[in-house]
Enzyme design. Structure first.
Site, PDB file in Angstrom:
ATOM      1  CB  ILE A  20      -0.879   0.055   1.221  1.00 48.39           C
ATOM      2  CG1 ILE A  20      -2.149   0.855   0.920  1.00 48.39           C
ATOM      3  CG2 ILE A  20      -0.397   0.400   2.569  1.00 48.39           C
ATOM      4  CD1 ILE A  20      -3.273   0.698   2.013  1.00 48.39           C
TER       5      ILE A  20
ATOM      6  CG  ASN B 113      11.944  -5.735   7.328  1.00 47.56           C
ATOM      7  OD1 ASN B 113      13.307  -5.581   6.912  1.00 47.56           O
ATOM      8  ND2 ASN B 113      11.028  -5.071   6.754  1.00 47.56           N
TER       9      ASN B 113
ATOM     10  CG  HIS C 198       9.106  -5.981   1.971  1.00 41.79           C
ATOM     11  ND1 HIS C 198       8.217  -5.069   2.139  1.00 41.79           N
ATOM     12  CD2 HIS C 198       9.375  -6.488   3.409  1.00 41.79           C
ATOM     13  CE1 HIS C 198       7.720  -4.811   3.460  1.00 41.79           C
ATOM     14  NE2 HIS C 198       8.598  -5.624   4.186  1.00 41.79           N
TER      15      HIS C 198
ATOM     16  CB  VAL D 109       2.600  -6.209   9.156  1.00 38.98           C
ATOM     17  CG1 VAL D 109       1.445  -6.915   9.333  1.00 38.98           C
ATOM     18  CG2 VAL D 109       2.243  -4.625   8.758  1.00 38.98           C
TER      19      VAL D 109
ATOM     20  CG  HIS E 225       5.486  -9.206   5.721  1.00 38.21           C
ATOM     21  ND1 HIS E 225       5.426  -9.207   6.974  1.00 38.21           N
ATOM     22  CD2 HIS E 225       6.290  -8.254   5.355  1.00 38.21           C
ATOM     23  CE1 HIS E 225       5.845  -7.842   7.573  1.00 38.21           C
ATOM     24  NE2 HIS E 225       6.309  -7.429   6.600  1.00 38.21           N
TER      25      HIS E 225
HETATM   26  P1  5GP Z   1       7.128  -4.370   7.258  1.00 37.59           P
HETATM   27  O1  5GP Z   1       7.725  -3.226   7.812  1.00 37.59           O
HETATM   28  O2  5GP Z   1       6.558  -5.149   8.645  1.00 37.59           O
HETATM   29  O3  5GP Z   1       8.337  -5.233   6.770  1.00 37.59           O
HETATM   30  O4  5GP Z   1       6.231  -4.315   6.028  1.00 37.59           O
HETATM   31  C1  5GP Z   1       5.188  -4.298   6.395  1.00 37.59           C
HETATM   32  C2  5GP Z   1       4.436  -3.617   4.836  1.00 37.59           C
HETATM   33  O5  5GP Z   1       3.221  -3.886   4.870  1.00 37.59           O
HETATM   34  C3  5GP Z   1       4.941  -2.180   4.740  1.00 37.59           C
HETATM   35  O6  5GP Z   1       5.555  -2.039   3.604  1.00 37.59           O
HETATM   36  C4  5GP Z   1       3.258  -1.588   4.491  1.00 37.59           C
HETATM   37  O7  5GP Z   1       3.395  -0.648   3.554  1.00 37.59           O
HETATM   38  C5  5GP Z   1       2.601  -2.859   4.304  1.00 37.59           C
HETATM   39  N1  5GP Z   1       1.115  -2.682   4.552  1.00 37.59           N
HETATM   40  C6  5GP Z   1       0.663  -2.354   5.647  1.00 37.59           C
HETATM   41  N2  5GP Z   1      -0.739  -2.323   5.584  1.00 37.59           N
HETATM   42  C7  5GP Z   1      -1.089  -2.831   4.639  1.00 37.59           C
HETATM   43  C8  5GP Z   1      -2.210  -2.833   3.999  1.00 37.59           C
HETATM   44  O8  5GP Z   1      -3.260  -2.699   4.525  1.00 37.59           O
HETATM   45  N3  5GP Z   1      -2.521  -3.152   2.579  1.00 37.59           N
HETATM   46  C9  5GP Z   1      -1.289  -3.248   1.730  1.00 37.59           C
HETATM   47  N4  5GP Z   1      -1.417  -3.628   0.574  1.00 37.59           N
HETATM   48  N5  5GP Z   1       0.141  -3.377   2.582  1.00 37.59           N
HETATM   49  C10 5GP Z   1      -0.005  -2.875   3.659  1.00 37.59           C
END
Ligand code: 5GP
Ligand code: ZN
Length: 113
Positions: free
Chosen positions: A30, A86, A101, A95, A99
């Site tokens: 997003i 991460n 990236h 989150v 996951h």
């Molecule tokens: P992290 O920082 O946990 O490795 O990455 C979490 C990712 O999830 C971030 O890049 C953030 O932009 C993405 N993200 C968080 N909430 C949502 C959402 O509701 N929809 C989508 N498509 N991405 C999300």
């Protein structure tokens, strides 16, 4: 169920889903930090890489395989791309649902963190 990624899996939060199978889904981030920024997640709620059991570990190979396929589909495979997981607060995980990236479409930073 207050996990945002579980809600995406359940279809309760809309996202641009680019791939799905019995184990994984992939969707566009997003808040993209590169021209291609996809997120690949297991359907199952595994909080982080650190919580992955040995029995679950083949999932990461599956995630890499799908990321490679999506990189080709997004047209970034030749130019190069980066896969990032991460893990935990100091690892930059926001989150708490495992996951990966997929980042590409521009020259990424030489610095890892
Ligand atoms: P992290 O920082 O946990 O490795 O990455 C979490 C990712 O999830 C971030 O890049 C953030 O932009 C993405 N993200 C968080 N909430 C949502 C959402 O509701 N929809 C989508 N498509 N991405 C999300
Ligand atoms: Zn979850």
């Amino acid at each position: 169920m207050d996990c945002i990624f579980c809600q995406i899996v359940a279809g309760k939060v809309p996202s641009e889903i680019l791939y799905q199978d019995e184990e994984l889904i992939a969707f566009r981030d997003i808040n993209p930090i590169a021209p291609t920024h996809l997120v690949i997640i297991p359907r199952e709620h595994i909080p982080s890489l650190a919580d992955l059991s040995e029995a679950q570990s083949p999932l990461t190979g599956h995630m890499v395989n799908i990321a490679n396929q999506l990189a080709k589909r997004e047209g970034i495979a030749e130019g190069g791309y980066r896969l990032v997981i991460n893990c935990g607060e100091e690892g930059g995980q926001a989150v708490p649902h495992l996951h990966m990236h997929l980042l590409g479409g521009r020259k990424l930073s030489d610095k890892l963190g």
